[in-house]
Design an enzyme around this catalytic site. Structure first.
Site, PDB file in Angstrom:
ATOM      1  N   ARG A 283       0.830  -1.213   0.000  1.00  0.00           N
ATOM      2  CA  ARG A 283       0.000   0.000   0.000  1.00  0.00           C
ATOM      3  C   ARG A 283       0.860   1.257   0.000  1.00  0.00           C
ATOM      4  O   ARG A 283       0.527   2.245  -0.656  1.00  0.00           O
ATOM      5  CB  ARG A 283      -0.924  -0.011   1.216  1.00  0.00           C
ATOM      6  CG  ARG A 283      -1.982   1.083   1.176  1.00  0.00           C
ATOM      7  CD  ARG A 283      -3.146   0.768   2.078  1.00  0.00           C
ATOM      8  NE  ARG A 283      -4.163   1.814   2.026  1.00  0.00           N
ATOM      9  CZ  ARG A 283      -4.276   2.784   2.936  1.00  0.00           C
ATOM     10  NH1 ARG A 283      -3.442   2.817   3.965  1.00  0.00           N
ATOM     11  NH2 ARG A 283      -5.216   3.704   2.829  1.00  0.00           N
ATOM     12  N   LYS A 377      10.510   7.209  15.028  1.00  0.00           N
ATOM     13  CA  LYS A 377      10.940   6.188  14.077  1.00  0.00           C
ATOM     14  C   LYS A 377      11.172   6.779  12.688  1.00  0.00           C
ATOM     15  O   LYS A 377      12.204   6.497  12.051  1.00  0.00           O
ATOM     16  CB  LYS A 377       9.902   5.070  13.997  1.00  0.00           C
ATOM     17  CG  LYS A 377      10.285   3.989  12.995  1.00  0.00           C
ATOM     18  CD  LYS A 377       9.146   3.050  12.687  1.00  0.00           C
ATOM     19  CE  LYS A 377       9.509   2.117  11.541  1.00  0.00           C
ATOM     20  NZ  LYS A 377       8.389   1.250  11.146  1.00  0.00           N
ATOM     21  N   PRO A 394      16.339   3.115  14.022  1.00  0.00           N
ATOM     22  CA  PRO A 394      14.874   3.179  14.063  1.00  0.00           C
ATOM     23  C   PRO A 394      14.316   1.995  14.857  1.00  0.00           C
ATOM     24  O   PRO A 394      14.739   0.857  14.660  1.00  0.00           O
ATOM     25  CB  PRO A 394      14.467   3.088  12.588  1.00  0.00           C
ATOM     26  CG  PRO A 394      15.716   3.400  11.816  1.00  0.00           C
ATOM     27  CD  PRO A 394      16.848   2.921  12.654  1.00  0.00           C
ATOM     28  N   ASP A 396      10.794  -0.040  16.056  1.00  0.00           N
ATOM     29  CA  ASP A 396       9.352  -0.288  16.022  1.00  0.00           C
ATOM     30  C   ASP A 396       9.095  -1.572  16.798  1.00  0.00           C
ATOM     31  O   ASP A 396       9.982  -2.087  17.501  1.00  0.00           O
ATOM     32  CB  ASP A 396       8.831  -0.365  14.590  1.00  0.00           C
ATOM     33  CG  ASP A 396       9.542  -1.445  13.776  1.00  0.00           C
ATOM     34  OD1 ASP A 396      10.258  -2.287  14.368  1.00  0.00           O
ATOM     35  OD2 ASP A 396       9.373  -1.450  12.544  1.00  0.00           O
ATOM     36  N   HIS A 398       8.784  -4.609  15.793  1.00  0.00           N
ATOM     37  CA  HIS A 398       9.620  -5.734  15.358  1.00  0.00           C
ATOM     38  C   HIS A 398      11.012  -5.647  15.975  1.00  0.00           C
ATOM     39  O   HIS A 398      11.561  -6.642  16.446  1.00  0.00           O
ATOM     40  CB  HIS A 398       9.719  -5.748  13.830  1.00  0.00           C
ATOM     41  CG  HIS A 398       8.407  -5.895  13.142  1.00  0.00           C
ATOM     42  ND1 HIS A 398       7.666  -7.059  13.198  1.00  0.00           N
ATOM     43  CD2 HIS A 398       7.694  -5.027  12.378  1.00  0.00           C
ATOM     44  CE1 HIS A 398       6.556  -6.906  12.487  1.00  0.00           C
ATOM     45  NE2 HIS A 398       6.547  -5.686  11.996  1.00  0.00           N
ATOM     46  N   GLN A 442      21.398  -2.959  12.659  1.00  0.00           N
ATOM     47  CA  GLN A 442      20.010  -3.173  13.056  1.00  0.00           C
ATOM     48  C   GLN A 442      19.115  -3.373  11.837  1.00  0.00           C
ATOM     49  O   GLN A 442      18.287  -4.297  11.785  1.00  0.00           O
ATOM     50  CB  GLN A 442      19.520  -1.981  13.890  1.00  0.00           C
ATOM     51  CG  GLN A 442      18.059  -2.049  14.276  1.00  0.00           C
ATOM     52  CD  GLN A 442      17.167  -1.294  13.288  1.00  0.00           C
ATOM     53  OE1 GLN A 442      17.645  -0.506  12.465  1.00  0.00           O
ATOM     54  NE2 GLN A 442      15.882  -1.558  13.346  1.00  0.00           N
TER      55      GLN A 442
END
Length: 455
Positions: A283, A377, A394, A396, A398, A442
């Site tokens: 999306r 983020k 960043p 989040d 996960h 990361q």
């Protein structure tokens, strides 16, 4: 008798009069009509789909009026040669260039398809087409080289296949190489045969570094690719360092070499990432595509697909942008995009985002967070992927889960939400463990873990 019933799609030097003369027999008109119907059917079978649509359009428009002349049909071979297409390395075209780059340093399939940039499409097997530095590129790779083809200038954005004067001008390169229509048709046969084939052998004649080419554009293109993929950073060396530090990375790294962080245009990176809030890659890619199609200048068209440059700040800051984006299904992100662009121009100027490459990570992140729609983020992602802050991490859900499982088991017990304190603690943990390139480590770890989870 009304001649409209017997409209002729092809006629040599004469036209059928509006009314048939009294001496014209019914059988003669029937035979003439039948011959032209057969001719039109044959032409429709031979022409590519785009010319078929054009021929039908003209047929419907001219029905009952003046017939087609030989001029249109004689132009079709040239038009076929003019049509721009997504090319493959199997085409023996000297416009393909290459630079040395092993798969262990860059894996296009992962890097261009993992959610860093949202504008790359696999146009044929192993061939990716997208936009870098206001140019359209097709990229592919062999074991030890990165191959590229750019579409610009004589390939030309905005060039019409049907000029007003009726003369279809052939590409200068094709004129020099082909000359006669017979050679043009031979080239088109090669295009149709090779267009969707995978790479099997290195058959292009440009097996040399682009530094050896005599045109200055080659050096510029090489510099653009080196910068975009940050090829000055040795991934093999970093993989080795990270594997010594992290057992998870050591297990996974051998399966996914060549994963690296892109260096994107700050404007494109920022506004693309504003679209990522509560969203998924498919999306997001659609939103970024619509953003470019509606507000960015057209660069070129390949196989009927239009490629646009990313919109300017001025285009995104216009008063009617929010309403337009709402119509395009951007939701609450429409307001953030328009307001962020307007605020940058009014408070800082058009070059402000680029200037953040020359300040510290903390200063850049704090500045970005003042913009509408930019949280911690998104600010860290822009710092990492566009502003040269390699230690930006960043975080989040996960990353939080991975950190809890592998580095900070107490996080899952002490906090049920990703608070600012937890966010900072995770980032600091990565920076202590991986050092200067903590953000790369990361990001590469997250990308690899996502691909490991695929069925």
């Amino acid at each position: 008798m009304d001649s409209a019933k017997y409209w002729l799609p092809f006629q040599w030097q004469t036209e059928l009069p509006e009314k048939a003369s009294s001496g014209t027999s019914q059988s003669r008109l029937d035979k003439l009509y039948a011959k032209n119907v057969l001719f039109l059917s044959g032409m429709l079978c031979l022409l590519p789909s785009v010319l078929t649509v054009k021929l039908f359009h003209i047929s419907l428009k001219k029905l009952g009026r003046a017939p087609l002349t030989t001029g249109f049909l004689l132009q079709t071979e040239t038009v076929k040669a003019e049509m721009m297409q997504h090319e493959t390395l199997l085409l023996k075209d000297e416009r393909w260039r290459s630079i040395p780059c092993c798969r262990s340093e860059l894996c296009l399939e992962i890097v261009l398809n993992c959610g860093q940039s949202f504008r790359w499409h696999e146009t044929s097997k192993g061939h990716w087409t997208g936009v870098i530095a206001s140019q359209v590129w097709t990229l592919t790779q062999t074991e030890d080289r990165l191959w590229y083809r750019t579409y610009r200038e004589l390939d030309g954005p905005g060039r019409s296949l049907y000029p007003k004067d009726g003369n279809v001008g052939m590409n200068v390169h094709l004129k020099a190489k082909l000359g006669k229509r017979k050679k043009t048709l031979e080239l088109q046969e090669k295009v149709s045969e090779a267009k969707h084939e995978p790479i099997e052998t290195l058959v292009t004649p440009c097996d040399q570094d682009c530094d050896t080419w005599d045109d200055g554009q080659s050096k510029k293109d090489k510099d653009i690719l080196m910068d975009y993929f940050q090829l000055h950073v040795g991934m093999e060396e970093l993989y080795e360092q990270w594997s010594q530090t992290d057992s998870f990375f050591k297990k996974a790294a051998t399966k996914f070499p060549g994963v690296r962080v892109l260096r994107q245009d700050p404007r494109e990176c920022l506004f693309s990432l504003i679209c990522t809030s509560n969203n998924h890659i498919t999306r997001i890619s659609g939103m970024v595509e619509r953003l470019c199609q509606n507000f960015g200048p057209l660069l070129c068209t390949l196989d009927m697909k239009h490629y646009h440059d990313f919109p300017s700040l001025q285009a995104l800051a216009a008063p009617d942008v929010e309403a337009h984006l709402q119509e395009l299904k951007f939701g609450y992100r429409a307001r953030y995009i328009q307001q962020a662009a307007q605020e940058i121009l009014e408070k800082y100027g058009p070059h402000w985002l680029d200037s953040l490459r020359h300040v510290t990570y903390e200063e850049a992140k704090a500045a970005l967070r003042t913009l509408p729609g930019v949280g911690a983020k998104v600010a860290d992602c822009v710092c990492l992927m566009a502003l040269d802050k390699t230690d930006a991490v960043p975080v989040d859900t996960h990353v939080w889960q991975m950190a809890s499982q592998n580095y900070l088991p107490q996080l899952g017990k002490e906090s049920k939400t990703l608070t600012p304190k937890v966010y900072r603690e995770i980032g600091d943990t990565f920076r202590e463990r991986f050092g200067t390139y903590a953000g790369w480590a990361q990001s590469v770890s997250i990308i690899i873990s996502q691909f490991l989870s695929l069925p």
